[in-house]
Enzyme design. Structure first.
Site, short mmCIF file in Angstrom:
data_model
loop_
_atom_site.label_atom_id
_atom_site.label_comp_id
_atom_site.label_asym_id
_atom_site.label_seq_id
_atom_site.Cartn_x
_atom_site.Cartn_y
_atom_site.Cartn_z
N ALA A 280 0.83 -1.22 0.00
CA ALA A 280 0.00 0.00 0.00
C ALA A 280 0.86 1.26 0.00
CB ALA A 280 -0.92 0.00 1.22
N ASP A 326 24.42 31.50 -27.93
CA ASP A 326 25.42 31.91 -28.91
C ASP A 326 24.77 32.98 -29.80
OD1 ASP A 326 27.77 31.81 -30.39
OD2 ASP A 326 26.93 30.39 -31.81
N ASP A 602 26.27 26.02 -31.64
CA ASP A 602 26.32 25.14 -32.82
C ASP A 602 27.73 24.67 -33.13
OD1 ASP A 602 27.37 27.52 -33.61
OD2 ASP A 602 26.04 27.83 -35.34
N ASP A 606 31.36 25.46 -28.65
CA ASP A 606 30.23 25.49 -27.70
C ASP A 606 30.06 24.18 -26.95
OD1 ASP A 606 29.32 28.12 -28.48
OD2 ASP A 606 28.58 27.22 -30.32
#
Length: 876
Positions: A280, A326, A602, A606
């Site tokens: 339970a 960026d 990108d 990064d």
């Protein structure tokens, strides 16, 4: 610090003659000392190791405990279901982690396979892995750089360094440059060339000063290879919840044994009771439901151009309060564009035809059908020509180029000689100050006039004004001649036409998204390798920053201690001229202040910061494989706006998981109340372990999943981001969960009492007949299941009534409740199911009673929400 040393110092330190290069013996010795010139990663984990790692979770331990309990009871089907849940969870985790760890592999593939070097006086092509410090490397256009080099010779050398700086405009290189600042940013190291960057123009030579993991690219690989398996806020909460539930289950079992021993109950009966209570207390379906909710959230996000790689990342999005983005390609369009022009002709005249014509003819770039080749600045000029109906191909056919003087980084000029109907014309473009030095006249109002000092100053003032707006200024001039002239004669006695200002303009839709993010309590920060003035100009236009005081450069970051930087970062909105290490430092400083940070990017540069952020977001179109591998989410449209939409979705998903968790715990608490009260007051058990498992795994699960895909509330982006440390039970949720549990448990006991009373027994009667016990447990079983099903409607909102959120706005929940009621009816009316659960069908009158009792928790919860709304209205 090789950029601080002269060529002679570098050659002396590395003991090499540039005219001869290294000998084969020296190469072998250095290769042994420094190792091969390649990027390394840690050994990959086996699938079994990944699988076992997924099982290290407290909630999983609790589930495995529940499986053992159900095996002891003899409920093998239930045990198989629970183990299937554990297996599914682990497999999903393995799949996600295996997909995610691709960053180092992608980085390794970026290194160029072959290179030109001078060894033993001969130029030879070798495998790039064999390059050692001291090797003389030959560079020409189109060739990738195989190691970090100190340049020894350069002729019009330009290198595209976006892999490290994020900026697509090539950097001019000068081998003879002497730099004196040890903190010079990578983008300004004009006497250096770095691994995996690309020569776009000119030629040169350099001496390898760093190879493999010692290069700037190697530093990125090292950061990517660090173990950074920090748990998401959701994972932390579920782990805490698992520990709590495990302790509660153990505590309850011990309590029952103590009470039972005091009451001198049968030990086997006590054991079965303890198992019932443990069952339970534990919401067996919770891990599976959370996984399903997150998986469905991932599917929904893919429809809005956001691909989520790691399931828990979906929920983390909901608590993001800092977005570090960026600049190039994310906030801007990633294409240089002419936005202003200046001629000495008064305003209001026609577009400067001769100026545009000179720019187009004095260019090596091409642009056709949306496809371009060449330097981004020259492409912008050719596109500008097209916009003004001056097509390059047509102009070149009419004014054929017969000679040229190529661009030179010292002169900062380029000239072409084109045939005209009456002779020849020189077209020159370049830096405006250089053009003014070699010009003697200017076009003013369509007339050629002498270039006076006053006129020169007028041009310089206008150019300075454009530079202050972060525009890149490029001028054009011409000279007519009757015969062919040599390149050396071209750049003399020119006539100034004017100049243009260019910039990579911001994306049009980003401004609205930044405004929406601000209203949601999210701070947007720009991080770029570009110059400060350019970055601040874009940030002002987008509403990210108000003044240049809110900006900081990488060199300024280096001057501060970690503690001082963490304090100063609060007021900064633009970070310019930063290296990959700076980006990581910025992300870590924001996280140190307790923020939940999203980082977008990108480029390879990064990738380390994407990995260190709470949510790393890579670009799907322009993003490198390295950045995608290091990220948690990929934007298939490269659009900042999608991040804001994803955050909205993340907030809804967290809210839905919270609803699911509090709903399941309310239900389980109700079961604990019913069982514990029975033991404390010497009553017979109203529910059997198998009945509780049925409710937990079937009847509860359907509405829990439906709550997990709730459409969510419309004002979700008008609230501040939640505190990641905030409990599932903040804001009165704990009180409502306990109250709901008490109501469900009490009503279950009341139904049990009514069932016994119908057969002439009370809760304290001795020798209760098996028929009476079965009937009473059936009533308790139905009230428990039905009350939980109805209660799920009120969990859709903590404050709004079920009519305000729309009773049928979550059709899946309506369907789940109906399906749950049908299954519950089937469990007591179909003979073999009724026998398995030790129940039998109810009379029509009793069905009315149990449904009426089951509606009470929903009605009381709605009344409480009504009082809460009245209280909030009075405060307002």
């Amino acid at each position: 610090m090789w950029h601080l040393k002269s060529q002679e110092e570098v050659l002396k330190e590395l003991q090499v003659d540039p005219a001869v290069g290294l000998s084969e013996e020296e190469v072998r010795a250095r290769l042994e000392q420094h190792g091969p010139n390649k990027l390394k990663g840690k050994p990959k984990k086996s699938m079994i190791a990944l699988f076992l790692a997924q099982l290290k979770d407290m909630l999983i331990y609790v589930l495995l405990g529940a499986a053992v309990v159900t095996l002891i009871v003899g409920e093998y089907v239930d045990a198989i279901i629970i183990l299937a849940v554990v297996l599914l969870n682990a497999l999903i985790g393995v799949f996600q982690e295996h997909k995610a760890e691709k960053a180092i592999e992608a980085l390794q593939q970026m290194t160029t396979p072959r290179s030109l070097v001078r060894r033993q006086g001969e130029v030879k092509e070798i495998n790039s892995e064999d390059i050692v410090p001291g090797d003389i490397v030959i560079l020409d256009a189109g060739r990738y750089i195989p190691a970090d080099l100190r340049l020894l010779d350069s002729a019009n050398l330009q290198i595209e360094e976006s892999a490290l700086t994020g900026e697509s405009v090539p950097s001019d290189k000068d081998a003879s440059a002497l730099l004196d600042d040890p903190k010079t940013p990578i983008g300004d190291m004009s006497n250096m060339a770095f691994m995996s960057t690309l020569v776009t123009y000119g030629r040169g030579e350099g001496i390898a000063v760093a190879t493999g993991m010692s290069t700037e690219m190697g530093k990125i690989a090292t950061i990517l290879d660090e173990d950074n398996h920090e748990l998401t806020p959701l994972q932390k909460k579920l782990e805490e919840l698992g520990k709590t539930l495990g302790l509660i289950a153990i505590g309850v079992c011990v309590l029952i044994f103590v009470i039972g021993l005091i009451q001198k109950r049968d030990l086997f009966e006590l054991f079965l009771t303890a198992i019932s209570l443990a069952v339970a207390a534990i919401p067996e379906g919770l891990p599976a439901i959370v996984a399903i909710v997150l998986a469905l959230g991932v599917t929904r996000m893919s429809r809005i151009n956001a691909i989520v790689k790691k399931l828990p990342a979906v929920e983390t999005l909901g608590s993001v309060n800092i977005i570090c983005s960026d600049k190039t390609g994310t906030l801007t369009q990633n294409k240089m564009t002419v936005v202003k022009y200046y001629t000495a002709t008064p305003l209001g005249d026609e577009p400067p035809v001769e100026l545009i014509k000179s720019f187009v003819l004095c260019s090596d770039a091409t642009y056709e059908n949306g496809e371009s080749t060449g330097d981004p600045t020259e492409v912008a000029l050719v596109v500008y020509g097209e916009q003004n109906n001056m097509i390059k191909k047509s102009l070149e056919a009419e004014y054929k180029r017969v000679s040229e003087k190529p661009f030179d980084s010292d002169r900062k000029l380029m000239s072409t000689l084109n045939k005209t109907r009456t002779g020849y014309r020189v077209h020159t473009k370049g830096a405006i100050d250089q053009l003014l030095n070699i010009s003697t006249s200017a076009v003013v109002g369509g007339e050629v006039v002498p270039l006076t000092e006053e006129l020169k100053q007028q041009y310089l003032n206008a150019a300075e004004s454009m530079s202050d707006d972060a525009l890149r200024v490029l001028g054009a001039a011409y000279k007519d001649t009757e015969q062919l002239i040599s390149p050396d004669e071209m750049e003399q006695d020119l006539t100034i036409l004017g100049f243009v200002g260019m910039i990579d303009p911001p994306r049009l839709e980003v401004k609205d998204s930044i405004r929406e993010a601000k209203s949601a309590g999210i701070t947007c920060v720009m991080i770029t390798g570009d110059h400060r003035n350019t970055a601040v100009a874009i940030a002002k236009e987008l509403g990210i920053a108000d003044s240049i005081e809110q900006s900081m450069t990488g060199a300024e970051i280096d001057e501060l201690s970690d503690a001082a930087f963490t304090q100063k970062i609060k007021n900064i909105r633009v970070f310019a001229r930063v290296s990959p290490e700076h980006k990581v430092k910025i992300v870590k400083a924001y996280k140190a202040q307790g923020n939940t940070v999203s980082m977008t990017g990108d480029g390879v540069n990064d990738a380390p910061s994407l990995k260190n952020a709470d949510i790393g977001v890579a670009m799907g179109i322009t993003g490198t494989d390295v950045s995608k591998g290091a990220s948690d989410m990929i934007l298939t449209d490269d659009n900042f706006t999608t991040i804001v939409h994803a955050i909205r979705e993340g907030r809804n998903i967290y809210a839905n998981i919270r609803k699911t968790v509090t709903f399941l715990l309310s239900c389980n608490f109700g079961e604990v109340v019913a069982i514990l009260a029975s033991i404390l007051f010497f009553w017979p058990l109203p529910l059997l372990a198998t009945q509780i498992l049925w409710v937990n795994l079937v009847t509860d699960t359907l509405p829990a999943i439906a709550l997990g895909v709730d459409p969510g509330e419309e004002d979700v982006m008008k609230r501040k981001p939640r505190d990641p440390k905030e409990s599932f039970f903040a804001g009165g949720a704990a009180f409502r969960a306990i109250l709901g549990g008490i109501l469900i448990g009490s009503l279950t006991l009341f139904a049990f009492y009514l069932g016994l009373r119908e057969h002439g027994f009370s809760m304290n009667s001795a020798n209760i007949s098996e028929e009476a016990m079965t009937y009473a447990r059936t009533m308790a079983f139905v009230v428990l299941a039905a009350s939980q099903l109805f209660y799920s409607f009120s969990k859709r909102s903590d404050t709004k009534s079920i009519f305000q959120v729309g009773l049928f706005s979550n059709k899946l929940l309506v369907g789940a409740v109906i399906a749950g009621l049908v299954l519950q009816f089937a469990s007591i009316s179909i003979p073999f199911l009724a026998a398995a659960f030790k129940v039998h069908n109810l009379s029509l009158a009793d069905w009315g009673v149990v449904i009426a009792l089951a509606l009470i928790p929903l009605i009381i919860n709605e009344i409480i929400k009504g009082f809460m709304r009245m209280g909030t209205a009075k405060q307002a």
